[in-house]
Design a protein around this motif. Structure first.
Motif, PDB file in Angstrom:
ATOM      1  N   SER A 168      35.604  26.542  49.287  1.00  0.00           N
ATOM      2  CA  SER A 168      34.506  27.311  50.016  1.00  0.00           C
ATOM      3  C   SER A 168      34.587  28.558  50.278  1.00  0.00           C
ATOM      4  O   SER A 168      35.775  29.059  50.207  1.00  0.00           O
ATOM      5  N   CYS A 169      33.447  29.058  50.297  1.00  0.00           N
ATOM      6  CA  CYS A 169      33.563  30.693  50.440  1.00  0.00           C
ATOM      7  C   CYS A 169      32.221  30.871  51.310  1.00  0.00           C
ATOM      8  O   CYS A 169      31.022  30.751  51.002  1.00  0.00           O
ATOM      9  N   VAL A 170      32.594  31.678  52.527  1.00  0.00           N
ATOM     10  CA  VAL A 170      31.634  31.961  53.558  1.00  0.00           C
ATOM     11  C   VAL A 170      31.372  33.513  53.658  1.00  0.00           C
ATOM     12  O   VAL A 170      32.353  34.044  53.507  1.00  0.00           O
ATOM     13  N   ALA A 171      30.009  33.755  53.500  1.00  0.00           N
ATOM     14  CA  ALA A 171      29.618  35.120  53.437  1.00  0.00           C
ATOM     15  C   ALA A 171      29.486  35.588  54.835  1.00  0.00           C
ATOM     16  O   ALA A 171      29.029  34.980  55.982  1.00  0.00           O
ATOM     17  N   GLN A 172      29.816  36.668  55.054  1.00  0.00           N
ATOM     18  CA  GLN A 172      29.547  37.347  56.126  1.00  0.00           C
ATOM     19  C   GLN A 172      28.206  38.253  56.533  1.00  0.00           C
ATOM     20  O   GLN A 172      27.769  38.711  57.586  1.00  0.00           O
ATOM     21  N   PHE A 173      27.428  38.445  55.237  1.00  0.00           N
ATOM     22  CA  PHE A 173      26.371  39.057  55.288  1.00  0.00           C
ATOM     23  C   PHE A 173      25.153  38.206  55.320  1.00  0.00           C
ATOM     24  O   PHE A 173      25.014  37.033  54.952  1.00  0.00           O
ATOM     25  N   ARG A 174      24.109  38.764  56.155  1.00  0.00           N
ATOM     26  CA  ARG A 174      22.841  37.893  56.541  1.00  0.00           C
ATOM     27  C   ARG A 174      21.806  37.618  55.372  1.00  0.00           C
ATOM     28  O   ARG A 174      21.250  36.692  55.544  1.00  0.00           O
ATOM     29  N   THR A 175      21.979  38.471  54.399  1.00  0.00           N
ATOM     30  CA  THR A 175      21.274  38.381  53.186  1.00  0.00           C
ATOM     31  C   THR A 175      21.636  37.418  52.101  1.00  0.00           C
ATOM     32  O   THR A 175      21.619  37.568  51.045  1.00  0.00           O
ATOM     33  N   GLY A 203      31.134  19.542  33.354  1.00  0.00           N
ATOM     34  CA  GLY A 203      31.236  18.316  33.470  1.00  0.00           C
ATOM     35  C   GLY A 203      32.314  17.743  34.558  1.00  0.00           C
ATOM     36  O   GLY A 203      32.543  16.627  34.865  1.00  0.00           O
ATOM     37  N   ARG A 204      33.256  18.962  34.884  1.00  0.00           N
ATOM     38  CA  ARG A 204      34.327  18.499  36.028  1.00  0.00           C
ATOM     39  C   ARG A 204      34.032  19.237  37.192  1.00  0.00           C
ATOM     40  O   ARG A 204      34.722  18.727  38.207  1.00  0.00           O
ATOM     41  N   SER A 205      33.255  20.363  37.147  1.00  0.00           N
ATOM     42  CA  SER A 205      33.080  20.911  38.292  1.00  0.00           C
ATOM     43  C   SER A 205      31.547  21.084  38.881  1.00  0.00           C
ATOM     44  O   SER A 205      30.617  20.636  37.941  1.00  0.00           O
ATOM     45  N   THR A 206      31.158  21.302  40.173  1.00  0.00           N
ATOM     46  CA  THR A 206      29.830  21.613  40.482  1.00  0.00           C
ATOM     47  C   THR A 206      30.025  22.690  41.489  1.00  0.00           C
ATOM     48  O   THR A 206      30.704  22.424  42.472  1.00  0.00           O
ATOM     49  N   ILE A 207      29.144  23.574  41.357  1.00  0.00           N
ATOM     50  CA  ILE A 207      28.813  24.643  42.385  1.00  0.00           C
ATOM     51  C   ILE A 207      27.751  24.180  43.181  1.00  0.00           C
ATOM     52  O   ILE A 207      26.701  23.959  42.457  1.00  0.00           O
ATOM     53  N   ARG A 239      25.743  30.030  54.956  1.00  0.00           N
ATOM     54  CA  ARG A 239      26.209  31.217  54.145  1.00  0.00           C
ATOM     55  C   ARG A 239      27.336  30.831  53.390  1.00  0.00           C
ATOM     56  O   ARG A 239      28.389  31.527  53.337  1.00  0.00           O
ATOM     57  N   THR A 240      27.259  29.555  52.880  1.00  0.00           N
ATOM     58  CA  THR A 240      28.451  29.052  52.450  1.00  0.00           C
ATOM     59  C   THR A 240      28.228  28.714  50.761  1.00  0.00           C
ATOM     60  O   THR A 240      27.129  27.874  50.456  1.00  0.00           O
ATOM     61  N   VAL A 241      29.105  29.249  49.767  1.00  0.00           N
ATOM     62  CA  VAL A 241      29.194  28.263  48.493  1.00  0.00           C
ATOM     63  C   VAL A 241      30.217  27.680  48.220  1.00  0.00           C
ATOM     64  O   VAL A 241      31.224  28.092  48.713  1.00  0.00           O
ATOM     65  N   TYR A 242      30.337  26.531  47.309  1.00  0.00           N
ATOM     66  CA  TYR A 242      31.155  25.646  47.263  1.00  0.00           C
ATOM     67  C   TYR A 242      31.558  25.426  45.793  1.00  0.00           C
ATOM     68  O   TYR A 242      30.771  25.754  44.848  1.00  0.00           O
ATOM     69  N   LEU A 243      32.869  25.071  45.554  1.00  0.00           N
ATOM     70  CA  LEU A 243      33.006  24.734  44.185  1.00  0.00           C
ATOM     71  C   LEU A 243      33.896  23.206  44.222  1.00  0.00           C
ATOM     72  O   LEU A 243      35.105  23.290  44.576  1.00  0.00           O
ATOM     73  N   GLN A 244      33.322  22.397  43.875  1.00  0.00           N
ATOM     74  CA  GLN A 244      33.864  20.928  43.776  1.00  0.00           C
ATOM     75  C   GLN A 244      34.684  20.827  42.256  1.00  0.00           C
ATOM     76  O   GLN A 244      33.838  20.909  41.265  1.00  0.00           O
ATOM     77  N   MET A 245      35.852  20.576  42.430  1.00  0.00           N
ATOM     78  CA  MET A 245      36.506  20.604  41.315  1.00  0.00           C
ATOM     79  C   MET A 245      37.296  19.233  41.003  1.00  0.00           C
ATOM     80  O   MET A 245      38.002  18.655  42.013  1.00  0.00           O
ATOM     81  N   ASN A 246      36.816  18.313  39.969  1.00  0.00           N
ATOM     82  CA  ASN A 246      37.324  17.107  39.820  1.00  0.00           C
ATOM     83  C   ASN A 246      38.246  17.083  38.548  1.00  0.00           C
ATOM     84  O   ASN A 246      38.058  18.246  37.590  1.00  0.00           O
ATOM     85  N   ALA A 247      38.836  15.879  38.068  1.00  0.00           N
ATOM     86  CA  ALA A 247      39.772  15.730  37.070  1.00  0.00           C
ATOM     87  C   ALA A 247      40.514  16.922  36.617  1.00  0.00           C
ATOM     88  O   ALA A 247      40.660  17.566  35.746  1.00  0.00           O
ATOM     89  N   LEU A 248      41.269  17.634  37.839  1.00  0.00           N
ATOM     90  CA  LEU A 248      42.007  18.906  37.653  1.00  0.00           C
ATOM     91  C   LEU A 248      43.049  18.603  36.659  1.00  0.00           C
ATOM     92  O   LEU A 248      43.671  17.622  36.404  1.00  0.00           O
TER      93      LEU A 248
END
Length: 126
Positions: free
Chosen positions: A21-28, A66-70, A77-86
């Motif tokens: 997870s990545c949380v952003a501090q800026f409003r835009t 095929g293994r990851s989803t953004i 204000r959050t972006v995620y990276l789901q990683m599978n089959a690491l």
């Protein structure tokens, strides 16, 4: 003050999953494409995945396709990276980044991003 704060890294066995997870501090936040990059020990930083401001358009490196989803939640204000089959080769410090230009398309190019988090370490064993 940090503008981007990553979390979710850790030690996982090969074949396992993690969600960064990545949380952003800026409003835009929703104006900007976001990306994940990674840097393995002794290597340069490489692109992993990117997403546009609305979350409609994603781009992936071939190594994770095929293994990851953004994804993103603009309300949080959050972006995620789901990683599978690491795999062991996924071991790296993972950084999120915000694009230079509001409204820009998601890009693989590091120069298109100018705001970076401190990174979160992912270690894949086995």
């Amino acid at each position: 003050q940090e503008q981007l704060v990553e979390s979710g890294g850790g030690l996982v066995q090969a074949g396992g999953s993690l969600r960064l997870s990545c949380v952003a501090q800026f409003r835009t936040f929703d104006w900007y494409a976001m990306a994940w990059f990674r840097q393995a020990p002794g290597e340069g930083r490489e692109f992993v995945a990117a997403i546009d401001g609305r979350g409609d358009w994603t781009v992936y490196a071939d190594s994770v396709k095929g293994r990851s989803t953004i994804s993103r939640d603009n309300d949080k204000r959050t972006v995620y990276l789901q990683m599978n089959a690491l795999k062991s080769e996924d071991t790296a410090i993972y950084y999120c980044a915000a694009a230079v230009t509001p409204g820009a398309a998601p890009s693989r190019a590091e120069v298109q991003y100018n705001t970076w988090g401190q990174g979160t370490r992912v270690t894949v064993s086995g």
